[in-house]
Write a protein that holds these residues in place. Structure first.
Motif, mmCIF file in Angstrom:
data_model
loop_
_atom_site.group_PDB
_atom_site.id
_atom_site.type_symbol
_atom_site.label_atom_id
_atom_site.label_comp_id
_atom_site.label_asym_id
_atom_site.label_seq_id
_atom_site.Cartn_x
_atom_site.Cartn_y
_atom_site.Cartn_z
ATOM 1 N N GLU A 36 0.860 -1.193 0.000
ATOM 2 C CA GLU A 36 0.000 0.000 0.000
ATOM 3 C C GLU A 36 0.893 1.239 0.000
ATOM 4 N N GLN A 37 0.415 2.307 -0.562
ATOM 5 C CA GLN A 37 1.240 3.513 -0.642
ATOM 6 C C GLN A 37 1.380 4.142 0.742
ATOM 7 N N GLN A 38 2.622 4.446 1.103
ATOM 8 C CA GLN A 38 2.943 5.056 2.397
ATOM 9 C C GLN A 38 4.069 6.067 2.210
ATOM 10 N N VAL A 39 3.881 7.251 2.774
ATOM 11 C CA VAL A 39 4.928 8.272 2.700
ATOM 12 C C VAL A 39 6.208 7.772 3.354
ATOM 13 N N ILE A 40 6.072 7.004 4.441
ATOM 14 C CA ILE A 40 7.276 6.509 5.122
ATOM 15 C C ILE A 40 8.053 5.511 4.263
ATOM 16 N N ASP A 41 7.434 5.009 3.169
ATOM 17 C CA ASP A 41 8.132 4.123 2.242
ATOM 18 C C ASP A 41 8.612 4.861 1.000
ATOM 19 N N GLY A 42 8.482 6.181 1.018
ATOM 20 C CA GLY A 42 8.940 6.963 -0.119
ATOM 21 C C GLY A 42 7.874 7.276 -1.143
ATOM 22 N N ASP A 43 6.624 6.868 -0.888
ATOM 23 C CA ASP A 43 5.531 7.189 -1.810
ATOM 24 C C ASP A 43 5.063 8.624 -1.585
ATOM 25 N N ALA A 44 4.398 9.191 -2.584
ATOM 26 C CA ALA A 44 3.966 10.584 -2.490
ATOM 27 C C ALA A 44 2.816 10.767 -1.513
ATOM 28 N N THR A 45 2.059 9.710 -1.301
ATOM 29 C CA THR A 45 0.879 9.791 -0.440
ATOM 30 C C THR A 45 0.757 8.509 0.359
ATOM 31 N N SER A 46 -0.104 8.516 1.369
ATOM 32 C CA SER A 46 -0.350 7.320 2.177
ATOM 33 C C SER A 46 -1.777 6.837 1.954
ATOM 34 N N GLU A 47 -1.957 5.510 1.973
ATOM 35 C CA GLU A 47 -3.283 4.915 1.837
ATOM 36 C C GLU A 47 -4.187 5.420 2.951
ATOM 37 N N ARG A 48 -5.411 5.799 2.600
ATOM 38 C CA ARG A 48 -6.329 6.366 3.582
ATOM 39 C C ARG A 48 -7.331 5.348 4.116
ATOM 40 N N MET A 49 -7.549 4.244 3.391
ATOM 41 C CA MET A 49 -8.566 3.277 3.800
ATOM 42 C C MET A 49 -7.978 2.234 4.736
ATOM 43 N N GLY A 50 -8.535 2.132 5.938
ATOM 44 C CA GLY A 50 -8.102 1.128 6.896
ATOM 45 C C GLY A 50 -9.206 0.895 7.904
ATOM 46 N N GLU A 51 -8.841 0.584 9.132
ATOM 47 C CA GLU A 51 -9.862 0.421 10.178
ATOM 48 C C GLU A 51 -10.680 1.700 10.348
ATOM 49 N N VAL A 52 -10.022 2.834 10.127
ATOM 50 C CA VAL A 52 -10.690 4.136 10.085
ATOM 51 C C VAL A 52 -10.139 4.868 8.870
ATOM 52 N N ILE A 53 -10.816 5.920 8.443
ATOM 53 C CA ILE A 53 -10.288 6.760 7.373
ATOM 54 C C ILE A 53 -9.229 7.670 7.973
ATOM 55 N N SER A 54 -8.042 7.638 7.419
ATOM 56 C CA SER A 54 -6.927 8.405 7.978
ATOM 57 C C SER A 54 -7.223 9.904 7.966
ATOM 58 N N VAL A 55 -6.836 10.558 9.049
ATOM 59 C CA VAL A 55 -6.994 12.015 9.146
ATOM 60 C C VAL A 55 -5.636 12.712 9.078
ATOM 61 N N VAL A 56 -4.578 11.953 8.799
ATOM 62 C CA VAL A 56 -3.247 12.547 8.663
ATOM 63 C C VAL A 56 -3.215 13.377 7.379
ATOM 64 N N PRO A 57 -2.683 14.585 7.421
ATOM 65 C CA PRO A 57 -2.657 15.434 6.228
ATOM 66 C C PRO A 57 -1.951 14.766 5.050
ATOM 67 N N GLU A 58 -2.432 15.062 3.857
ATOM 68 C CA GLU A 58 -1.857 14.509 2.638
ATOM 69 C C GLU A 58 -0.360 14.807 2.567
#
Length: 292
Positions: A36-58
């Motif tokens: 899944e896309q994750q900023v901590i893995d070098g991707d431009a954005t992080s996946e938002r769909m999970g147990e909750v919808i992520s509220v971390v800024p884009e």
């Protein structure tokens, strides 16, 4: 792309599956964790769909969402592998290439149990968003190489998140794929040029635990799948060939509160084993081609 809204037109091929049953069932376990896309893995954005919808800024790192995914390979996979062994059921694993590379021991453990490993793209992303066939081809090759390195065999089946690009099927054909599963429009496989489409289903799928109009308790899914099996078994008893797809994810039904859905569906399938054919998607594709 021309839409076919008629398909077999109510005149389904007269196919009997290899064990004499008219209903084939495909169990799919998606292996996406780490892809899944994750900023901590070098991707431009992080996946938002999970147990909750992520509220971390884009564009900001989201370690909590990354940990929700990691649960699937750290804990869920082992619980689910045990259930598959206990019920003696072989599944198809839709594995993303980066997941195969980063969680190799988990995918290898599952493959060693006899489950088919199909390609789920390099990342857990729609292939419809590729701008060129060249860019998509690079990622298809990268994913297939990672799977082959991990489990010792290149995939013959494909399914991506969302939708394929206009070039996906041509690229798959060039690479010798047997089937694609990006089809949601039938109860039976069908041809698209040299490729076979082995349809997938999103209704009998544990992703509905993540949707507000979907499953809540584990029994919601087991009851739903049981109802589907009852309908298709009745049609099969009237001589109609049918297929059911049931989809699962390590991070979803691998959780204790939802694991009953996975274990319960497998138990139901095992109880019907003499009347249905439980098979990998590769086996279903090869059987269909041989019969038609």
């Amino acid at each position: 792309m021309t839409r076919d809204l008629v398909g077999y037109g109510g005149k389904w091929p007269d196919v009997t599956w290899p064990n004499g049953a008219r209903l084939a069932v495909s169990v799919v376990v998606n292996v996406e964790e780490g892809a899944e896309q994750q900023v901590i893995d070098g991707d431009a954005t992080s996946e938002r769909m999970g147990e909750v919808i992520s509220v971390v800024p884009e564009g900001r790192p989201d370690p909590g969402q990354a940990q929700i995914f990691a649960y699937g390979t750290r804990a869920g996979a082992w619980r689910m592998a045990d259930a598959l062994r206990r019920h003696d059921i072989r599944a198809t694993l839709f594995a993303c290439g980066r997941a195969a590379e980063r969680s190799a021991p988990v995918l290898r453990m599952l493959a060693d149990d006899g489950h088919e490993v199909a390609c789920h793209g390099w990342l857990w992303r729609p292939h419809a968003d590729y701008d060129t066939p060249e860019a998509e081809g690079v990622d298809l090759d990268r994913a297939a190489d990672a799977i082959a390195t991990t489990v010792g065999r290149r995939p013959v089946g494909f399914f991506c998140r969302g939708a394929e690009s206009p070039w996906t099927r041509a690229l798959l054909s060039e690479r010798g794929y047997l089937y694609t599963s990006n089809g949601f429009d039938d109860d039976l496989p069908y041809r698209d040029g040299p490729l076979l489409v082995v349809p997938y289903a999103l209704d009998s799928n544990d992703m509905k635990f993540f949707h507000p109009n979907g499953f809540v308790r584990a029994r919601d899914m087991t009851d739903y799948v049981s109802d589907a099996l009852d309908v298709l078994e009745a049609e099969a008893a009237r001589g109609q060939a049918r297929m059911l797809n049931i989809g699962f994810h390590l991070r979803i039904v691998g959780r204790p509160g939802r694991f009953g859905a996975f274990d319960g569906v497998l138990a139901d399938l095992a109880a019907r084993r003499e009347r249905i054919w439980i098979a990998t998607r590769e086996d279903i594709a090869r059987a269909w081609i041989a019969a038609t």
